[in-house]
Design an enzyme around this catalytic site. Structure first.
Site, PDB file in Angstrom:
ATOM      1  N   LYS A  83       3.985   2.124  -2.587  1.00 59.36           N
ATOM      2  CA  LYS A  83       4.357   3.355  -3.304  1.00 59.36           C
ATOM      3  C   LYS A  83       5.827   3.662  -2.976  1.00 59.36           C
ATOM      4  CE  LYS A  83      -0.182   5.250  -1.849  1.00 59.36           C
ATOM      5  NZ  LYS A  83      -1.224   4.708  -2.644  1.00 59.36           N
ATOM      6  N   SER A 127       0.804  -1.216   0.000  1.00 59.82           N
ATOM      7  CA  SER A 127       0.000   0.000   0.000  1.00 59.82           C
ATOM      8  C   SER A 127       0.844   1.276   0.000  1.00 59.82           C
ATOM      9  CB  SER A 127      -0.953  -0.057   1.188  1.00 59.82           C
ATOM     10  OG  SER A 127      -2.053   0.735   0.911  1.00 59.82           O
ATOM     11  N   HIS A 150      -8.061  -5.342   0.509  1.00 59.13           N
ATOM     12  CA  HIS A 150      -6.760  -4.698   0.686  1.00 59.13           C
ATOM     13  C   HIS A 150      -5.940  -5.375   1.792  1.00 59.13           C
ATOM     14  CE1 HIS A 150      -4.270  -1.220  -0.069  1.00 59.13           C
ATOM     15  NE2 HIS A 150      -4.179  -0.971   1.228  1.00 59.13           N
ATOM     16  N   TRP A 152     -10.556   0.640  -4.468  1.00 55.99           N
ATOM     17  CA  TRP A 152      -9.893   1.938  -4.242  1.00 55.99           C
ATOM     18  C   TRP A 152      -8.518   1.971  -4.915  1.00 55.99           C
ATOM     19  CZ3 TRP A 152     -11.421   6.549  -3.051  1.00 55.99           C
ATOM     20  CH2 TRP A 152     -10.650   7.458  -2.321  1.00 55.99           C
TER      21      TRP A 152
HETATM   22  C1  GTR Z   1      -5.344   4.571   1.955  1.00 56.67           C
HETATM   23  C2  GTR Z   1      -4.802   5.417   0.850  1.00 56.67           C
HETATM   24  C3  GTR Z   1      -4.177   4.535  -0.174  1.00 56.67           C
HETATM   25  C4  GTR Z   1      -3.306   3.458   0.439  1.00 56.67           C
HETATM   26  C5  GTR Z   1      -3.784   2.973   1.788  1.00 56.67           C
HETATM   27  C6  GTR Z   1      -2.765   2.254   2.647  1.00 56.67           C
HETATM   28  O1  GTR Z   1      -6.061   5.266   2.883  1.00 56.67           O
HETATM   29  O2  GTR Z   1      -5.858   6.148   0.300  1.00 56.67           O
HETATM   30  O3  GTR Z   1      -3.469   5.329  -1.118  1.00 56.67           O
HETATM   31  O4  GTR Z   1      -1.984   3.867   0.495  1.00 56.67           O
HETATM   32  O5  GTR Z   1      -4.256   3.978   2.570  1.00 56.67           O
HETATM   33  O6  GTR Z   1      -1.617   2.645   2.766  1.00 56.67           O
HETATM   34  O7  GTR Z   1      -3.193   1.285   3.283  1.00 56.67           O
END
Ligand code: GTR
Length: 413
Positions: free
Chosen positions: A251, A247, A388, A338
């Site tokens: 990045k 996540s 996620h 998302w």
């Molecule tokens: C979310 C964010 C995402 C992703 C995520 C994470 O809230 O919008 O870009 O990075 O967090 O890190 O779990």
């Protein structure tokens, strides 16, 4: 969620507005796509989740310079186009990383256990003193290496969230984990004031300039400092150090891998927007949404694209391309709407021409693979079931890919 068959058509490069050459990524959307909104879990953030509403867009061609020159060989890619793309991500997205390895940096082992995991692993904590001072900025690198290994081992550097450590070690890989939060807090109000960047800011500077590094840049910098140590550890194979992040740390892994070519392979797990998905699609998390919720992650210039994402001189297929010819793996999850799994597939696919320049096959497929069908050659991709996160399925795929690509256990590609 059903995905349309992709037909990526790359046109012959042409010059638009005299300077920006583009290639077309035309996505033919099937007419009978289900509306996606109804399937979303309760409380899911509002956004575009309907594939048929994704706008038409044109991706910048990774193999055409800003001056219109076509890149036809590795030399031009390495000497001109790669630095140009890197600079665009630096100035327009993540911000320039202001320093490399500080000359005062040092490290020391603070604890060690030769009999961890029922005698199957050695663990140690290496404290990295960024400015060589115990009372200065620092981070602890928690290292687990399989014991009884005849040779230096390959390692996954994992910033932040980790899972399935015993399974990874059992497959013969070491893991080095650190807390990005200890380097810089993940907080829009306190990141700059309390994080690593302030140590390298000009006197009196209270916020970064529009093209200076954000928090993702700071975390990626810390990953490179971890790399400085890992390269020097005789129990670790310096040519087989990979980076994996989930996540926001996916990045981070992508940005670290782009800037620091010592990373032998890069694994992005559900890194979504700002990690490995095409932002021009506007699917799920948009540039505006991420800049609004996490303004500290990116630089000031990135915020100017909130309402004109089509003007960005980059999209994330170009970040994937910066890994070439090194292997890169992009993991997604079916219900991580998302994070736009299909956009990540398109980023992987659209990076392929750069890998081909090196004589590598990238993804090696034109359509989205079915759920839980890991695919790809030098660019790996999967979409697993569920939402996620990072789990044992993801790790099994990563390890198989690393085995293949780094020549461990099985044949080297
Ligand atoms: C979310 C964010 C995402 C992703 C995520 C994470 O809230 O919008 O870009 O990075 O967090 O890190 O779990």
């Amino acid at each position: 969620m059903k995905f349309p068959q992709t037909h990526l058509r790359m046109s012959t490069p042409k010059i638009q507005n005299k300077i920006v050459a583009t290639f077309m990524a035309t996505i033919l959307v099937a007419t009978s796509l289900p509306a996606q909104q109804g399937q979303l879990p309760a409380g899911y953030p509002p956004g575009l989740y309907d594939e048929s509403k994704v706008p038409q867009y044109t991706l910048p061609d990774p193999l055409v310079m800003l001056n219109g020159e076509k890149v036809r060989d590795v030399r031009t890619w390495r000497g001109k186009r790669r630095p140009e793309i890197l600079k665009l991500f630096e100035t327009q997205v993540y911000g320039r990383t202001l320093i490399g390895k500080p000359k005062e940096m040092s490290w020391r082992v603070t604890s060690e256990d030769q009999h961890a995991m029922h005698d199957s692993a050695v663990t140690k904590i290496v404290r990295i003193l960024f400015l060589g001072r115990e009372d200065g900025p620092k981070m602890d690198l928690s290292i687990t290496l399989p014991s009884r290994s005849p040779a230096p081992v390959p390692v996954f550097l994992v910033p932040g969230w980790m899972s399935d450590l015993p399974a990874v070690v059992q497959r013969g890989y070491g893991v080095a984990n650190f807390s990005p939060w200890s380097v810089e807090p993940d907080n829009k109000d306190s990141a700059y004031a309390h994080g690593i960047r302030r140590y390298f800011a000009a006197e009196g500077q209270v916020e970064p300039k529009p093209d200076e590094w954000g928090t993702i840049g700071a975390w990626a910098w810390a990953a490179s400092r971890a790399m400085d140590y890992l390269m020097a550890d005789p129990d670790i194979d310096p040519h087989k150090i990979c980076i994996m992040g989930l996540s926001r740390f996916g990045k981070t892994a992508m940005w670290a891998g782009a800037q620091d070519e010592r990373f032998a392979a890069v694994f992005s797990c559900e890194s979504g927007t700002g990690g490995a998905t095409i932002v021009r699609r506007g699917f799920g998390e948009t540039v505006r949404a991420i800049n609004g919720q996490f303004p500290h992650w990116f630089d000031g210039n990135f915020k100017t694209y909130n309402d004109r994402v089509q003007d960005l001189p980059v999209d994330w297929h170009m970040l994937v391309a910066l890994m070439a010819p090194r292997p890169v793996y992009i993991a997604t999850a079916e219900r991580d709407y998302w994070g736009d799994p299909y956009g990540a597939f398109l980023a992987a696919k659209s990076a392929e021409p750069v890998f081909e320049l090196f004589g590598k096959r990238g993804l090696g497929l034109d359509t989205m693979p079915p759920v839980e069908t890991p695919a790809g050659i030098t660019i790996g991709y999967h979409m697993r079931k569920g939402g996620h996160g990072l789990n044992s399925y993801d790790w099994a795929c990563f390890l198989d890919f690393a085995d293949r690509q780094l020549g461990i256990g099985k044949r080297r590609e």
